[in-house]
Design an enzyme around this catalytic site. Structure first.
Site, PDB file in Angstrom:
ATOM      1  N   ASP A   1     -55.919-104.757  56.832  1.00 53.35           N
ATOM      2  CA  ASP A   1     -54.396-103.975  57.502  1.00 53.35           C
ATOM      3  C   ASP A   1     -54.815-104.130  55.057  1.00 53.35           C
ATOM      4  O   ASP A   1     -55.283-105.350  54.450  1.00 53.35           O
ATOM      5  CB  ASP A   1     -53.466-105.214  58.316  1.00 53.35           C
TER       6      ASP A   1
HETATM    7  C1  BGC Z   1     -49.536-102.166  58.620  1.00 55.19           C
HETATM    8  C2  BGC Z   1     -50.236-101.016  59.255  1.00 55.19           C
HETATM    9  C3  BGC Z   1     -50.239-100.072  58.263  1.00 55.19           C
HETATM   10  C4  BGC Z   1     -50.563-100.678  56.718  1.00 55.19           C
HETATM   11  C5  BGC Z   1     -50.570 -99.683  55.816  1.00 55.19           C
HETATM   12  C6  BGC Z   1     -49.827-102.522  57.114  1.00 55.19           C
HETATM   13  O1  BGC Z   1     -48.013-102.928  56.837  1.00 55.19           O
HETATM   14  O2  BGC Z   1     -49.523-103.686  59.397  1.00 55.19           O
HETATM   15  O3  BGC Z   1     -50.531-101.054  60.334  1.00 55.19           O
HETATM   16  O4  BGC Z   1     -51.248 -99.079  58.503  1.00 55.19           O
HETATM   17  O5  BGC Z   1     -49.205-101.636  56.383  1.00 55.19           O
HETATM   18  O6  BGC Z   1     -48.706 -98.690  55.760  1.00 55.19           O
END
Ligand code: BGC
Length: 757
Positions: free
Chosen positions: A229
C-alpha cells in the site's frame, strides 16, 4: 517475452530499481531492454487516474470518470453477474486510459460499523465478500487489465492504520479475515495483491513472510506480484525476503540502494530479488503485450452505473406498501440529499465525476413533488428555519420521502466514525415529520449502518448506500416503482453500536487492536448471543413477494468431501416482476468445535415474472462444512449432521434439511498424562480399555462407600463424581488413587497403542 533472459541482462541496480515505483502511479521502464512504463490507478468503483498532481487521499483532481456504486452497495446486489459486468466496464475504461492495473477491489471484512472505509469494503461475511470479489476481478481482468486486491490483510479500521497491530488468533484469521482474498486468488487469479499498512500480531503485513509467501503463494497458488500500500514499506530488505515485490509509490533511491547493498553483503540472496523482478515484469508484459486501447464512453458507462445502482439498493421496510409512490400522489421530498445526493466516500477511491444525477430532477414529471431542504446536509447542525419549513411542507403532502444520510466528513478513508448515529438534526426532523405525516419514508445515503431511533415511526426505509454518481436516478426509479428493489444487506444493522461484537475492543489502544470476538463477527455473533438487530444480514424486501419451497438435497457420496447438490424452488407470488435472492446457510450440528449457529455458503439471484417459478441449484463442497483446525493446520469437517437452511435472509429461513456426512479425516489425538478421562471417553475405540485398565484404578470416584441416606445428596454426589472423573487428567491418578508415575506412563502407552491400531 522471455523474462528470465531479460533479467539475466539487467544490472543489479536495474533489478532493485524495478522493485519500486517511478513516481506516485507509474512503474519504472528500462528503455534499453524494452521494458515499458506502465501506470496503475485507484479504484475500485471507477477510475481515479491522476494525470498531473498525485496523492493517495483523493485531494487533487483526477480525470473525469464514472463513479459506480461503492463496495457497500454493489455487494448488496448479491449478484455475481452484475459485479462482473461492472468489472468489465472498469476494465474497458482502464484500456481506454492506458492503465495496467486498477487498485481494488477492497475486501476487508466489516468488523465494526465504525471503520471509516466500510463504504469501500464488501461485507461482514467472508464467503459473500470472496464470491463478489472474484466476480469483479474476473470482469476487469477479462479486458486484459490487472487488479490489486487490497488491503492484505486485517486492515479493518483506519485508527492507527499505518502502525497498529491487529491481534488475532489463527482460526479467526483463516475463517474470517483471509477467505475473501483466498477465494479471489483461487477463482480469479488477481494479477496483483496490495499488502496493508498495519501489523498482524506484531509483524508488518509488508514484511510478513507467513502471509505473503506461505499462505498467499505456497498455499493458495498466487502467481502475480505483491505491491505495498502507498507507504506501507517499513524495512525494504525484510519485505523482499518476505515476498513483497513492489514498493509503491516511489522511494527516492534509498530503498533500492538498500536492496543492492543487501545483495552485495549476502543478507539478501540475489535469486530472491530476481523472483520479485520476474513477477513484476510478468505482469507488466501481460498488459503491455496485449494492450487493446479503446474508448471511454462516459455517457454509456454513466447509464450503466444507474442501472447497476438500481440493483443494489435495499428496501429495509415497507409498511402498508408506502412504496412505490403513485403518479397521482402529492409527494414531499425533504432533505438536501434529494438535490445533491451523497454517493461516494472520501479518500483514495474518490472520483471526479462525469455527471451526478439527483433524485429530485430524476423524478420531474413523475408526480407533483414539493421540496424542502430540512437540514444542512454537510454537517451535524440544526437549522430552525429549514426545520420548520420542512415540517410545514410535509403537512401539505400525501406522502413524504426524507433524504437522510451521513455528511461527507463523517465517513472517509483515514479515520473512523466516532459513533453510529445520523446527525442529531436529521433524527429529530424524521421524528417531527413522521408525527405530522404518517405516510413517511426515509431514503438513506451512508456507507455503513446507522442507528435508527425513528424506525417504528416511519413506514418505509430505502437504504441507498453510496450508490455512485447515478444514484439519484436509481433512487427515483425505485421510489416510483420503475425498478423493483432487489438488494439485500451484506452486513447486519445492529440496534446500537454497543451491540456490535467488536465494541469492547475497537479501535484498540497504544498500537494494538485485539480481535477478541474471534470468529463471531456480524451475524455470527448476533445469532449466537440472541441479540436482536435492527435489520439482519441478508435482509431485503421487494415490491413483489416470493415463496421458497421444495428443497432437495442430493449427496453425491457419503463423505464431507463429496459435493452436495441443493435444489430449491422460488416462485414470484406477487403481481410484479422482481428478483429474488436465495441464500443458503450451513449449520454444523456435529458438536465437534465451537461454531457459529450457521454460516452463508451459497446464494443466487434470479429474475421472476409474476407467477413464475424457477429451480435454483447450488453446490456445497468440503469447505462449506469445514472450520479451520489449528490442531491439524488445515480445514477440517467433522463427521455427523449438518443442516442446510435456505431463506431470503439470515433471519428468514423458509426450508431446511439435515444430512449426515462421514468424516474423511480424523483430528489428531494422542494420549498424554494431561489427557482427561472425558477426552478418552470421546473415542469409542478406547471404551474397552477404559473399562479394563482405567476403571480398576478409579476406586475413589466410583466404588467409595456412599452415603445413601438422602436421595438428593446422592444425585449431586453422583453428578459431582462423574464431573470430577470427566475432567480429571490421567496424571490425577497419582494424587487421588495412589498410582505410580510408571503406572500412569504405562496406561498412556497402552491407550496410544490402541489408537495406532
Ligand atoms: C490506500 C489504498 C490506495 C492507495 C493509492 C492508500 O492510502 O490505502 O487503498 O489504493 O492509497 O491511492
Amino acid at each position: 517475452m522471455d523474462i528470465k533472459k531479460l533479467i539475466s541482462e539487467m544490472t543489479l541496480e536495474e533489478k532493485a530499481g524495478i522493485c519500486s515505483g517511478k513516481d506516485f502511479w507509474h512503474l519504472k521502464s528500462v528503455e534499453r531492454l524494452g521494458i515499458p512504463e506502465v501506470m496503475v490507478s485507484d479504484g475500485p468503483h471507477g477510475l481515479r487516474k491522476q494525470d498531473t498532481q498525485a496523492d493517495h487521499l483523493g485531494v487533487n483532481d483526477s480525470i473525469v470518470a464514472v463513479c459506480f456504486p461503492a463496495g457497500c452497495a454493489i455487494t448488496s446486489s448479491f449478484d455475481r453477474d452484475l459485479i462482473r459486468s461492472m468489472g468489465e466496464t472498469i476494465g474497458e475504461e482502464c484500456q481506454a486510459e492506458d492503465l495496467s492495473v486498477v487498485l481494488g477491489p477492497a475486501v476487508n471484512i466489516k468488523r465494526s460499523p465504525l471503520c471509516g472505509r466500510n463504504f469501500e469494503y464488501l461485507s461482514e461475511d467472508p464467503y459473500l465478500a470472496g464470491e463478489m470479489a472474484a466476480s469483479y476481478i474476473n470482469g476487469v481482468q477479462s479486458k486484459n487489465v490487472g487488479v490489486s486486491i487490497k488491503h492484505f490483510a486485517l486492515n479493518n479500521q483506519e485508527h492507527e492504520r499505518m502502525s497498529g497491530s491487529s491481534e488475532a488468533d489463527e482460526r479467526t484469521i483463516r475463517e474470517i479475515y483471509l477467505p475473501a482474498f483466498e477465494t479471489a486468488v483461487k477463482k480469479a487469479d488477481p494479477w496483483t495483491v496490495m499488502c496493508s499498512y498495519n501489523r498482524i500480531n506484531g509483524t508488518f503485513a509488508s514484511e510478513n513472510e507467513w502471509l505473503l509467501t506461505k499462505v498467499l503463494r505456497d498455499e493458495w497458488g498466487f502467481n502475480g506480484y505483491v505491491m505495498s500500500d502507498w507507504g506501507a514499506v517499513n524495512d525494504r530488505v525484510k519485505g523482499v525476503l518476505a515476498g513483497l515485490d513492489l514498493e509503491m509509490p516511489a522511494c527516492g533511491s534509498d530503498n533500492d540502494e538498500l536492496i543492492v547493498a543487501a545483495v552485495k553483503n549476502g543478507t539478501l540472496p540475489e535469486e530472491k530479488l530476481d523472483l520479485c523482478v520476474e513477477r513484476i515484469l510478468d505482469v507488466i508484459f501481460r498488459y503491455a503485450d496485449k494492450k487493446t486501447g479503446g474508448i471511454f464512453d462516459r455517457q454509456k458507462d454513466h447509464d450503466k452505473a444507474a442501472e447497476i445502482a438500481g440493483e443494489c439498493m435495499v428496501l429495509l421496510k415497507n409498511e402498508d406498501q408506502i412504496l412505490p409512490l403513485a403518479k397521482n400522489e402529492k409527494i414531499a421530498f425533504i432533505g438536501g440529499f434529494a438535490k445533491k445526493p451523497r454517493f461516494q466516500g472520501g479518500g483514495s477511491s474518490h472520483i471526479n465525476c462525469f455527471k451526478i444525477t439527483d433524485a429530485l430532477s430524476a423524478s420531474e414529471g413523475k408526480a407533483e413533488i414539493l421540496y424542502a431542504e430540512g437540514f444542512p446536509s454537510d454537517q451535524d447542525k440544526e437549522d430552525e428555519a429549514l426545520f420548520a419549513e420542512a415540517v410545514e411542507t410535509a403537512k401539505k403532502a400525501d406522502k413524504v420521502v426524507i433524504f437522510a444520510g451521513l455528511p461527507d466528513i463523517f465517513e472517509s478513508e483515514g479515520y473512523d466514525r466516532q459513533h453510529m448515529r445520523l446527525p442529531a438534526c436529521q433524527d429529530k426532523l424524521i421524528e417531527a415529520i413522521a408525527a405530522v405525516n404518517p405516510n413517511t419514508a426515509v431514503v438513506l445515503h451512508n456507507g455503513s449502518p446507522v442507528e435508527m431511533p425513528w424506525v417504528d415511526s416511519v413506514k418505509g426505509i430505502l437504504e441507498a448506500y453510496l450508490g455512485g454518481e447515478a444514484s439519484g436516478e436509481a433512487v427515483s426509479r425505485i421510489l416510483f416503482g420503475e425498478v423493483n428493489p432487489s438488494g439485500h444487506l451484506a452486513e447486519s444493522f445492529p440496534k446500537k453500536l454497543s451491540d456490535n461484537p467488536s465494541y469492547l475492543y475497537f479501535p484498540g489502544k497504544r498500537g494494538k487492536v485485539y480481535y477478541g470476538e474471534g470468529i463471531f463477527v456480524g451475524y455470527r455473533y448476533y445469532e449466537m448471543k440472541e441479540t436482536e438487530v435492527l435489520f439482519p444480514f441478508g435482509h431485503g424486501l421487494s415490491y413483489t413477494s416470493f415463496r421458497i419451497d421444495n428443497l432437495k438435497v442430493e449427496k453425491t457420496g457419503e463423505s464431507v468431501s463429496d459435493p452436495v447438490k441443493v435444489f430449491v424452488d422460488v416462485t414470484n407470488t406477487g403481481d410484479r416482476a422482481g428478483k429474488a435472492v436465495v441464500q443458503l446457510y450451513v449449520a454444523d450440528h456435529t458438536e465437534t468445535e465451537v461454531r457459529p449457529k450457521k454460516e452463508l455458503k451459497g446464494f443466487a439471484k434470479t429474475a421472476l415474472a409474476p407467477g413464475e417459478k424457477k429451480t435454483v441449484t447450488m453446490e456445497l463442497d468440503h469447505r462449506s462444512f469445514a472450520y479451520y483446525s489449528t490442531e491439524i493446520g488445515d480445514w477440517f469437517a467433522a463427521g455427523g449432521e449438518y443442516e442446510i437452511l435456505i431463506g431470503s435472509s439470515s433471519a428468514d429461513i423458509a426450508v431446511s434439511e439435515t444430512i449426515e456426512l462421514a468424516a474423511d479425516q480424523k483430528l489428531p489425538f494422542r494420549v498424554k498424562s494431561t489427557t482427561t478421562i472425558g477426552e478418552l471417553e470421546e473415542h469409542p475405540e478406547l471404551a474397552g480399555l477404559i473399562g479394563e485398565k482405567l476403571m480398576p484404578l478409579m476406586a475413589v470416584f466410583g466404588n467409595e462407600e456412599e452415603d445413601k441416606t438422602e436421595a438428593a445428596a446422592e444425585a449431586i454426589n453422583d453428578e459431582m463424581s462423574k464431573a470430577m472423573m470427566r475432567y480429571m487428567p490421567l496424571r490425577g491418578l497419582r494424587s487421588f488413587n495412589g498410582a505410580k508415575n510408571s503406572e500412569v506412563d504405562a496406561l498412556v502407552e497402552t491407550f496410544n497403542r490402541a489408537l495406532d491400531q
